[in-house]
Design a protein around this motif. Structure first.
Motif, PDB file in Angstrom:
ATOM      1  N   ASP A 114      38.729  34.783  66.567  1.00  0.00           N
ATOM      2  CA  ASP A 114      37.602  34.210  67.301  1.00  0.00           C
ATOM      3  C   ASP A 114      36.320  34.260  66.454  1.00  0.00           C
ATOM      4  OD1 ASP A 114      35.493  33.666  69.161  1.00  0.00           O
ATOM      5  OD2 ASP A 114      36.792  34.294  70.800  1.00  0.00           O
ATOM      6  N   PRO A 115      35.706  33.120  66.145  1.00  0.00           N
ATOM      7  CA  PRO A 115      34.501  33.119  65.306  1.00  0.00           C
ATOM      8  C   PRO A 115      33.286  33.740  65.972  1.00  0.00           C
ATOM      9  CG  PRO A 115      34.939  30.913  66.169  1.00  0.00           C
ATOM     10  CD  PRO A 115      36.127  31.758  66.526  1.00  0.00           C
ATOM     11  N   ARG A 116      33.371  34.007  67.282  1.00  0.00           N
ATOM     12  CA  ARG A 116      32.250  34.659  67.969  1.00  0.00           C
ATOM     13  C   ARG A 116      32.228  36.164  67.728  1.00  0.00           C
ATOM     14  NH1 ARG A 116      33.546  32.629  73.897  1.00  0.00           N
ATOM     15  NH2 ARG A 116      35.617  33.227  73.097  1.00  0.00           N
ATOM     16  N   LEU A 117      33.251  36.675  67.058  1.00  0.00           N
ATOM     17  CA  LEU A 117      33.319  38.101  66.745  1.00  0.00           C
ATOM     18  C   LEU A 117      33.109  38.316  65.249  1.00  0.00           C
ATOM     19  CD1 LEU A 117      36.309  39.152  69.011  1.00  0.00           C
ATOM     20  CD2 LEU A 117      33.907  39.690  69.340  1.00  0.00           C
ATOM     21  N   SER A 118      32.271  39.267  64.927  1.00  0.00           N
ATOM     22  CA  SER A 118      31.884  39.537  63.542  1.00  0.00           C
ATOM     23  C   SER A 118      32.609  40.758  62.990  1.00  0.00           C
ATOM     24  CB  SER A 118      30.368  39.762  63.470  1.00  0.00           C
ATOM     25  OG  SER A 118      29.990  40.279  62.204  1.00  0.00           O
ATOM     26  N   ALA A 119      32.989  40.683  61.717  1.00  0.00           N
ATOM     27  CA  ALA A 119      33.598  41.824  61.034  1.00  0.00           C
ATOM     28  C   ALA A 119      32.549  42.772  60.469  1.00  0.00           C
ATOM     29  CB  ALA A 119      34.506  41.336  59.901  1.00  0.00           C
ATOM     30  N   GLU A 120      31.273  42.425  60.606  1.00  0.00           N
ATOM     31  CA  GLU A 120      30.204  43.253  60.046  1.00  0.00           C
ATOM     32  C   GLU A 120      29.861  44.381  61.013  1.00  0.00           C
ATOM     33  OE1 GLU A 120      27.019  40.726  58.771  1.00  0.00           O
ATOM     34  OE2 GLU A 120      28.292  39.609  57.386  1.00  0.00           O
ATOM     35  N   ARG A 121      30.799  45.288  61.155  1.00  0.00           N
ATOM     36  CA  ARG A 121      30.687  46.386  62.123  1.00  0.00           C
ATOM     37  C   ARG A 121      29.565  47.361  61.793  1.00  0.00           C
ATOM     38  NH1 ARG A 121      36.199  45.396  61.144  1.00  0.00           N
ATOM     39  NH2 ARG A 121      36.036  46.680  59.279  1.00  0.00           N
ATOM     40  N   ARG A 122      29.142  47.388  60.538  1.00  0.00           N
ATOM     41  CA  ARG A 122      28.093  48.335  60.159  1.00  0.00           C
ATOM     42  C   ARG A 122      26.811  48.090  60.952  1.00  0.00           C
ATOM     43  NH1 ARG A 122      28.511  44.403  56.498  1.00  0.00           N
ATOM     44  NH2 ARG A 122      26.628  43.368  55.704  1.00  0.00           N
ATOM     45  N   ARG A 123      26.610  46.858  61.428  1.00  0.00           N
ATOM     46  CA  ARG A 123      25.419  46.557  62.233  1.00  0.00           C
ATOM     47  C   ARG A 123      25.442  47.290  63.577  1.00  0.00           C
ATOM     48  NH1 ARG A 123      24.872  40.501  63.116  1.00  0.00           N
ATOM     49  NH2 ARG A 123      27.122  40.419  62.862  1.00  0.00           N
ATOM     50  N   PHE A 124      26.642  47.668  64.020  1.00  0.00           N
ATOM     51  CA  PHE A 124      26.780  48.430  65.263  1.00  0.00           C
ATOM     52  C   PHE A 124      26.664  49.922  64.992  1.00  0.00           C
ATOM     53  CE2 PHE A 124      29.272  50.746  68.415  1.00  0.00           C
ATOM     54  CZ  PHE A 124      28.855  50.179  69.619  1.00  0.00           C
ATOM     55  N   PHE A 125      27.352  50.402  63.971  1.00  0.00           N
ATOM     56  CA  PHE A 125      27.392  51.835  63.689  1.00  0.00           C
ATOM     57  C   PHE A 125      26.162  52.319  62.931  1.00  0.00           C
ATOM     58  CE2 PHE A 125      31.963  50.833  64.176  1.00  0.00           C
ATOM     59  CZ  PHE A 125      32.261  51.743  65.174  1.00  0.00           C
ATOM     60  N   GLN A 126      25.537  51.432  62.143  1.00  0.00           N
ATOM     61  CA  GLN A 126      24.360  51.803  61.368  1.00  0.00           C
ATOM     62  C   GLN A 126      23.269  50.755  61.577  1.00  0.00           C
ATOM     63  OE1 GLN A 126      26.320  51.928  57.503  1.00  0.00           O
ATOM     64  NE2 GLN A 126      26.367  54.149  57.557  1.00  0.00           N
ATOM     65  N   PRO A 127      22.688  50.728  62.772  1.00  0.00           N
ATOM     66  CA  PRO A 127      21.672  49.706  63.052  1.00  0.00           C
ATOM     67  C   PRO A 127      20.405  49.867  62.220  1.00  0.00           C
ATOM     68  CG  PRO A 127      21.782  51.328  64.822  1.00  0.00           C
ATOM     69  CD  PRO A 127      22.940  51.596  63.925  1.00  0.00           C
ATOM     70  N   ASP A 128      20.148  51.071  61.738  1.00  0.00           N
ATOM     71  CA  ASP A 128      18.957  51.327  60.929  1.00  0.00           C
ATOM     72  C   ASP A 128      19.240  50.952  59.479  1.00  0.00           C
ATOM     73  OD1 ASP A 128      16.676  52.157  59.697  1.00  0.00           O
ATOM     74  OD2 ASP A 128      16.906  54.291  60.170  1.00  0.00           O
TER      75      ASP A 128
END
Length: 413
Positions: free
Chosen positions: A57-71
Motif C-alpha cells: 500500500d503506497p499510503r504506508l511509509s517504510a521510514e519508521r524512524r519518523r515515528f520512533f525518532q521524531p526529534d
C-alpha cells in the motif's frame, strides 16, 4: 482467547519468557483481528491478506524512524564518525529515493550472479561440516548457521577472510538496531548499544571502498557497486558505504536464523529430517516451510501517511502499523493446519521476504544458502539429536536461538 487487550498482549510479547514460543501470543492477537492500541499509537495486524495488502500500500511509509525518532536533532553518533553513518539504509526509504537506490544496487546483485555462487557455497558448507566431524557434540549456530552466511557475504563483497571475525562483534551490536525495538536495558540518556558497532563498521567499509577505488577488482560486489550506473546516475559515497554495511548485516543475520530454525524444526520432526536425507531435492520445500513456520523476521512496521482502514479499524495518519508476519503465516485462511510443520504441504504462503517494493533483494542468496545447508546437514550428520532445549536470543523480531547443541553418531565425509 480474546479477553486480553492488545496492550496486554504487547506486554507479553516483550516478556523474555515468551522468546521460546511466541506463537500462542500471535494466536491471541489473531483472535482480536486488526486492533488499534492507543497507548502506543499503533495498530497490530495479523491476517495474511491484510499484511500482504499493507506491504504493497503506497499510503504506508517504510521510514519508521519518523515515528520512533521524531526529534531530527537527536544524533547518537560522535562528532568524528564518518558521514556515511547518517545515510539511511535504502530498505527504510520510500520512493523515489528507495526506487533509485534499489535499482542501482540490483544491477550488481542479480539472481543470475547469485546462482553462479552455488558450487562455492556448497564447498563452504562441506568445509564447515568437516571441521565438526570429530566432535561428538557441536553447536549448529557457531559451526554452521553463523559461519556460512558471514563467509559468503564477506567473500561476495571482497572482505579479506582474516577480517570476517570482526563482523561477529559488530553484527551482535547492530542487530539490536535491526531488530527494530530498544533493549529493556537501554536508557534514554545513554548512547544506544549499537552505536559503537555502527561507527566501527562504517570506518572499516570506508577504508575498503577507498582501496577498491584505487585497485578495482572484477570479482567482488564492492567494485560492482562502485561502477553501478543507471542513466548517468551512480551511488554517492555515503550511499555506497551505507549500502555495503546493510548488505553485510542484513545479508547474513537473517540467514543465520533461517538455517538454525530449519535445523531445529527438522530435529523436532525426525520424519521430515529422514525425508530430506532420502531426497535432497526436497530441500527447497523445507526452506519455504521454515520461512512460513518459524520465520527469521517475525514482524515489520509501516507508518501511515494518511488515514486508512484495515477492515473496520481506523489507522490514523501518523500511526504505526505493526505487521505480525509470523502470525499471518499461521492464518488458517492462508495456510490450512498452520501450526503443523509440513514441508510437503501443497502450497506455502509466506511473507518471509516481505512483499511489494521492499521485497528482499537477498532472497535468492538466502534460499540457496538455506537449501544447501539443510540438505548437507540431513545428508552428512548421522543420527543427530538435540542435547537440550536451545536458548533464544533476546530479540523480538529477529527470531533465532543463540546456541543449538547437537549430538550425533558421526559426520560422513
Amino acid at each position: 482467547m480474546a479477553d486480553k487487550s492488545g496492550l496486554q498482549l504487547v506486554g507479553e510479547l516483550f516478556d523474555p519468557a515468551s522468546r521460546a514460543d511466541p506463537y500462542p501470543i500471535y494466536a491471541e492477537f489473531r483472535a482480536l483481528g486488526p486492533v488499534w492500541i492507543e497507548e502506543i499509537s499503533s495498530m497490530v495486524v495479523t491476517g495474511y491478506r491484510d499484511c500482504d495488502a499493507l506491504l504493497r500500500d503506497p499510503r504506508l511509509s517504510a521510514e519508521r524512524r519518523r515515528f520512533f525518532q521524531p526529534d531530527e536533532a537527536a544524533d547518537p553518533y560522535p562528532p568524528d564518525a564518518p558521514s556515511s553513518v547518517r545515510q539511511p539504509w535504502f530498505l527504510s526509504l520510500d520512493a523515489p529515493d528507495h526506487t533509485r537506490l534499489r535499482r542501482l544496487v540490483s544491477k550488481a546483485f542479480t539472481a543470475r550472479a547469485i546462482a553462479r555462487m552455488e558450487d562455492s557455497i556448497a564447498r563452504l558448507v562441506d568445509e564447515l561440516l568437516d571441521r565438526v566431524a570429530d566432535q561428538e557434540t557441536f553447536d549448529v549456530v557457531s559451526g554452521l548457521a553463523y559461519s556460512l552466511p558471514v563467509a559468503v557475504i564477506c567473500r561476495m563483497l571482497g572482505v579479506p577472510s582474516a577480517d570476517e571475525r570482526l563482523f561477529h562483534r559488530w553484527s551482535a551490536q547492530l542487530t539490536r538496531m535491526l531488530d527494530g525495538f530498544p533493549s529493556p536495558d537501554d536508557r534514554n540518556d545513554e548512547i544506544p548499544e549499537w552505536v559503537p558497532g555502527m561507527v566501527d563498521m562504517h570506518r572499516y567499509v570506508n577504508e575498503l571502498v577507498a582501496d577498491r577505488r584505487k585497485r578495482p577488482r572484477r570479482d567482488d560486489l564492492i567494485s560492482e557497486l562502485i561502477a553501478a550506473e543507471d542513466g548517468g546516475d551512480m551511488l554517492s559515497h555515503d550511499e555506497l558505504v551505507s549500502t555495503i554495511v546493510l548488505l553485510l548485516v542484513a545479508g547474513h543475520e537473517t540467514t543465520v536464523n533461517l538455517i538454525a530454525n530449519g535445523v531445529l524444526a527438522l530435529l523436532r520432526h525426525p520424519a521430515h529430517l529422514a525425508a530430506l536425507r532420502a531426497d535432497s531435492g526436497t530441500a527447497s520445500a523445507v526452506v519455504e516451510e521454515v520461512l512460513r513456520y518459524d520465520p527469521p523476521v517475525q514482524l515489520t512496521a509501516r507508518l501511515a501517511t494518511e488515514d486508512l482502514h484495515v477492515g473496520k479499524v481506523k489507522l490514523p495518519a501518523g500511526g504505526l502499523a505493526i505487521l505480525l508476519l509470523a502470525a499471518a503465516h499461521r492464518d488458517p485462511e492462508a495456510n490450512p493446519d498452520p501450526d503443523r510443520f509440513d514441508p510437503a504441504r501443497e502450497q506455502v504462503r509466506h511473507l518471509g521476504f516481505s512483499a511489494g517494493p521492499h521485497y528482499c533483494l537477498g532472497a535468492p542468496l538466502a534460499r540457496i544458502e538455506g537449501r544447501l545447508a539443510l540438505a548437507a546437514f540431513a545428508r552428512r550428520v548421522r543420527e543427530p539429536e538435540l542435547v537440550a532445549a536451545p536458548p533464544y536470543r533476546g530479540h523480538i523480531n529477529l527470531r533465532g536461538v543463540s546456541e543449538l547443541l547437537v549430538s550425533h553418531a558421526g559426520v560422513t565425509r
